[in-house]
Design a protein around this motif. Structure first.
Motif, short mmCIF file in Angstrom:
data_model
loop_
_atom_site.label_atom_id
_atom_site.label_comp_id
_atom_site.label_asym_id
_atom_site.label_seq_id
_atom_site.Cartn_x
_atom_site.Cartn_y
_atom_site.Cartn_z
N LEU A 166 -47.62 22.24 -100.66
CA LEU A 166 -47.83 20.96 -101.35
C LEU A 166 -48.28 19.87 -100.39
O LEU A 166 -48.57 18.75 -100.80
N VAL A 168 -46.39 18.50 -98.16
CA VAL A 168 -45.28 17.57 -97.93
C VAL A 168 -44.74 17.75 -96.50
O VAL A 168 -44.31 16.79 -95.87
N TYR A 183 -50.00 6.16 -93.01
CA TYR A 183 -50.28 5.68 -94.37
C TYR A 183 -51.09 6.73 -95.14
O TYR A 183 -50.75 7.08 -96.27
N TYR A 223 -49.16 9.87 -96.51
CA TYR A 223 -48.44 9.73 -97.78
C TYR A 223 -49.38 9.33 -98.92
O TYR A 223 -49.15 9.69 -100.07
N ARG A 224 -50.44 8.62 -98.57
CA ARG A 224 -51.38 8.12 -99.58
C ARG A 224 -52.00 9.26 -100.39
O ARG A 224 -52.28 9.11 -101.58
N MET A 242 -50.69 12.16 -101.08
CA MET A 242 -49.75 13.11 -101.68
C MET A 242 -49.76 13.04 -103.20
O MET A 242 -49.59 11.99 -103.79
N GLY A 243 -49.99 14.18 -103.80
CA GLY A 243 -49.99 14.27 -105.26
C GLY A 243 -51.30 13.89 -105.91
O GLY A 243 -51.40 13.88 -107.13
N THR A 244 -52.33 13.59 -105.10
CA THR A 244 -53.59 13.14 -105.71
C THR A 244 -54.46 14.30 -106.19
O THR A 244 -55.37 14.08 -106.98
N THR A 288 -54.06 16.81 -108.21
CA THR A 288 -54.09 17.22 -109.62
C THR A 288 -54.28 16.04 -110.57
O THR A 288 -54.14 16.18 -111.77
N LEU A 289 -54.61 14.86 -110.00
CA LEU A 289 -54.84 13.70 -110.87
C LEU A 289 -56.22 13.77 -111.49
O LEU A 289 -57.16 14.30 -110.90
N ARG A 290 -56.35 13.20 -112.65
CA ARG A 290 -57.66 13.09 -113.30
C ARG A 290 -57.87 11.65 -113.76
O ARG A 290 -56.92 10.92 -114.01
N GLY A 291 -59.13 11.29 -113.87
CA GLY A 291 -59.47 9.99 -114.47
C GLY A 291 -59.58 8.86 -113.49
O GLY A 291 -58.93 8.70 -112.54
#
Lengths: 285, 262
Positions: free
Chosen positions: B206, B208, B249, B252-253, B255-257, B259-262
């Protein structure tokens, strides 16, 4: 650190808010019983009073209702409205749950961000939604908050944020946890640029949101009676096996322990926020 | 992997793995402990101070669980109170002032869920650490050595490098908590543990954590020696990096981006 009450059935109050049905002063009018004074209140009266019972109890508001209540008319311009999260862990049942919540709520995620004016003063605004998975923070919520603070820093705008959250969204696992660090870093950059951030903590603000951007504002305000804490009260009770003090984790309790600046009832809330913005614009001399 | 995620969680909770103080004693020389947060008290669940790593002074902060029942009780089972996080931040700021790198050693089931902890602002204490660590001007390396329990672990893990032992776990919530909230059934913890993706390999996948550390010779000198070498090498790289804070920065910035959409 988790959200509670996932997709609880819509109560009459929320239905009333969404349909804005004409309300009549007749005996058949829908009523809501106040959990504080236990008296029935006609919905029309509640709506006229911004969902505050005459006894002072503040009912929860969904994010759109709050936006309409706080921003100057037609001033709100939404940012990143289409941004949505996926299902990064392929967590059992999560995709279906998200789809249901999206179709029921009409929102794509648990926070709405944008720019707005308060008495003509421009600011960035975020409002979390208790009816979208209890305002839990996953990757999309973290990204939207982060982008808003970056946007505000670039344009040198203050940020006003209304928090309501059960905490980090467990279905996105560690990636939700990391949003606490990510949003905090963005708040810090905005803060280091000398810019103002006001948070209004509303019921409930708990878990990973309390332990990140909710508590990081320059000025921390809270709605009366709101539950504000890190661990859930039941967890604390079970862990410590002690009776909780009266009013434990209420906004009043948090105020008396020095962790918020002031309580801010909905009545007059906009004026107070507007005045704080004005106080940070430097005056005339 | 030979063990189920839930088994790893249970093992990480056990008392046989080396604890924070074992790492402090074996990785560093001349550890001087500094107590107290200068605000309220001294949290025995967080041990901090300065020590030598090879020829260089470092600030070391560890969450300590204790081994024996007596030690565990005295250390509040490694569940820090707000003053523990505030002590940690005080020592990090001190490290920044004197140009020392910071090494955090993390092993906690989570921040203390107590009445006093809430009264003294547990959420605020964690939030402040997240915020301040994001711009600390000295290198920070965090080691997850056992349990990485949610915000209580993250409050010491906003770092330039986060390393995790191969059998350690890192999770947003305990498997039992997750199961009881989502499925109203704490007995489904096994399933929750698998779904939460809390193993070291998961955390690596992931993005992390940056590195998974082998547990060969765990708790013995070859293990500490190897880890000491890795820390020294990495600190040299970090100390020479002029973009340390902006890279932190970015770490962490992103992280998790994905699988984002839109």
């Amino acid at each position: 650190m988790a959200f509670i009450n996932f997709l609880k059935p819509k109560n009459q109050l929320e239905e009333g808010g969404r349909t804005a049905a004409p309300v009549h002063e007749d005996a058949g009018e829908p009523e809501k019983t106040c959990p504080n004074c236990h008296k029935p209140i006609p919905l029309s009266r509640l709506w006229a009073n911004h969902l505050v019972c005459p006894c002072g109890y503040h009912f929860r508001m969904n994010a759109r209702q709050r936006l309409a209540f706080i921003a100057d008319k037609d001033s709100f311009q939404e940012l990143f409205p289409q941004l949505r999260g996926g299902d990064p862990l392929q967590f059992p049942g999560y995709t279906a749950k998200l789809e249901t919540v999206r179709s029921v709520s009409g929102e794509t995620e648990a926070v709405i961000c944008g720019t707005a004016a308060l008495d003509g003063q421009k600011c960035c605004l975020f409002v979390m939604d208790p009816y979208f998975m209890m305002g839990s923070m996953g990757t999309a919520v973290g990204e939207k908050i982060t982008r808003l603070f970056e946007y505000a820093a670039e344009r040198r705008l203050p940020v006003i944020g209304f928090t309501v959250s059960g905490g980090a969204r467990m279905q996105e696992g560690l990636l939700s946890l990391m949003q606490m660090a990510k949003t905090s870093a963005a708040v810090k950059r905005h803060s280091d640029a000398g810019l103002l951030y006001i948070a209004v903590l509303t019921d409930p603000t708990t878990g990973g949101v309390t332990a990140s951007f909710a508590m990081e504002a320059d000025i921390l305000l809270a709605e009366p009676g709101a539950t504000i804490g890190f661990a859930g009260a039941r967890v604390v009770e079970q862990t410590t096996k002690k009776a909780l003090p009266k009013g434990f984790q209420s906004a009043e309790f948090v105020l008396s322990h020095g962790f918020v600046d002031s309580l801010i009832p909905r009545e007059g809330q906009k004026q107070t926020l507007s005045e704080i913005l004005r106080l940070h614009q430097g005056g005339t001399t | 992997m030979s063990q189920t995620p839930y088994l790893l969680v249970k093992q990480a909770r056990g008392s046989s793995r080396p604890t924070g103080l074992d790492y402090i004693t074996n990785l560093f020389q001349g550890f001087l402990e500094f107590h107290g947060d200068r605000r309220y008290g001294d949290d025995p669940a967080v041990v901090g101070g300065v020590a030598w790593l090879g020829g260089s002074p470092v600030t070391v902060i560890a969450i300590e669980k204790g081994h024996t029942a007596k030690e565990r009780s005295a250390r509040n089972f490694g569940a820090p109170n707000p003053e523990g996080y505030r002590k940690a931040l005080r020592l990090m700021k001190q490290a920044e002032k004197f140009g020392r790198p910071v090494i955090c050693i993390i092993d906690t089931s989570g921040a203390c869920c107590g009445i006093g902890a809430e009264e003294r602002g547990q959420g605020q204490a964690i939030a402040e650490n997240l915020m301040e660590m994001s711009t600390l001007c000295v290198p920070v390396i965090s080691l997850l050595i056992g349990e990485g329990g949610s915000g209580g672990a993250l409050a010491l893990a906003v770092a330039d490098r986060v390393w995790m032992l191969e059998n350690a776990v890192y999770s947003v919530i305990s498997p039992e908590g997750c199961a009881s909230i989502l499925w109203k059934d704490a007995a489904k913890a096994e399933e929750a543990a698998a779904s939460l993706k809390l193993t070291a390999q998961d955390a690596l996948g992931l993005g992390v954590v940056d590195r998974v550390l082998s547990e060969a010779d765990l708790g013995r000198q070859p293990f500490y020696q190897r880890l000491r070498g890795m820390l020294r090498q990495e600190l040299q790289i970090l100390a020479a990096d002029p973009d340390l804070v902006s890279k932190r920065y970015s770490r962490y910035r992103r992280m998790g981006t994905e699988t984002l959409r839109g």
